[in-house]
Design an enzyme around this catalytic site. Structure first.
Site, mmCIF file in Angstrom:
data_model
loop_
_atom_site.group_PDB
_atom_site.id
_atom_site.type_symbol
_atom_site.label_atom_id
_atom_site.label_comp_id
_atom_site.label_asym_id
_atom_site.label_seq_id
_atom_site.Cartn_x
_atom_site.Cartn_y
_atom_site.Cartn_z
ATOM 1 N N ASP A 56 0.930 -1.137 0.147
ATOM 2 C CA ASP A 56 -0.040 -0.023 0.098
ATOM 3 C C ASP A 56 0.969 1.120 0.066
ATOM 4 O O ASP A 56 1.872 1.326 0.421
ATOM 5 C CB ASP A 56 -0.852 -0.032 1.451
ATOM 6 N N HIS A 205 3.889 -2.298 3.008
ATOM 7 C CA HIS A 205 3.710 -0.583 2.516
ATOM 8 C C HIS A 205 4.966 -0.555 1.759
ATOM 9 O O HIS A 205 6.268 -0.621 2.483
ATOM 10 C CB HIS A 205 3.495 0.158 3.713
#
Length: 247
Positions: A56, A205
């Site tokens: 993400d 991430h």
């Protein structure tokens, strides 16, 4: 699964269509013309022996490094439009990862908590990313990852309205965005490796250097040695998967 789709999809940036920024009227339950198939909320992969690594909050500096660390395996990147950096500053990297067979989904434009937004605000977050996908790749995403995992009825209705098919959550979170140590993140992957062949959908991430240069190489080596196949989310959904975009 869809490694060759890019060859037919690239468009010239200047010729890309613009999406309307105005949100449609809120759905009317009595208006059947607005009815779409409900969006599926996914908490885990379904194919044994497969792990979907998802990333993400990009694009930023390390997506290419993550792609290199995967060594031919596939992953999924849920992109923002303007979070750590503007998506339009990373056109070449996104296209290269797409050509390599990685899957992309939407993470909203500016990483707002979309479960707390109004109908118009949700559409504003969604259409801006869709326009970026069209300009960069030639199509819009139908997969979505909600920032903070926050979901509301308004968000789900808006996603249905715009043709999204799946909302991806996760089965494990490495905790990298919360400041978890690399040792802690590696511990998450140790637990996954020990559970072979159970499927997993893992949250990471991409803007974090420790994730790109330490956690991901460790995870890839460990999971492959245990027999796991590392795939994108459209593959790990098996027969429930589909081409993750819409022209």
């Amino acid at each position: 699964m869809f490694a060759n789709w890019m060859t037919a999809a690239l468009v010239v940036l200047a010729a890309s269509p613009m999406l309307a920024s105005a949100a449609p009227a809120p759905p009317n339950p009595n208006n059947q013309l607005q009815k779409r198939d409900p969006v599926q909320i996914v908490n885990n992969c379904i194919v044994n022996g497969q792990v979907a690594l998802t990333f993400d909050d990009g694009p930023f500096l390390y997506e290419t490094d993550i792609g290199n660390a995967l060594g031919g395996s596939k992953a999924t990147f849920f992109l923002n439009g303007n979070n750590y950096d503007c998506i339009y500053n990373h056109v070449d990297e996104i296209r290269a990862l797409s050509d390599a067979g990685h899957t992309f989904g939407s993470h909203g434009w500016s990483h707002k908590d979309m479960g707390q937004l109004s109908w118009d605000e949700v559409h504003d977050e969604l259409w801006r990313v869709e326009e970026a996908f069209i300009r960069i790749l030639g199509f819009k995403p139908i997969y979505f990852r909600p920032p903070y995992g926050s979901i509301s009825d308004t968000l789900l209705a808006a996603l249905e309205n715009r043709g999204y098919k799946k909302v991806f959550l996760w089965s494990e979170d490495t905790g990298d965005s919360l400041g978890a140590s690399v040792d802690s993140q590696e511990g998450v992957y140790n637990g996954i490796a020990d559970s072979y062949p159970s499927p997993h959908l893992v949250l990471n991430h991409s803007p974090l250097s420790s994730t790109a240069f330490e956690t991901v190489p460790y995870a890839v080596n460990l999971l492959k040695n245990r027999g796991y196949q590392l795939v994108a989310v459209d593959t790990c959904m098996g027969s429930q998967g589909e081409w993750p975009y819409q022209f």
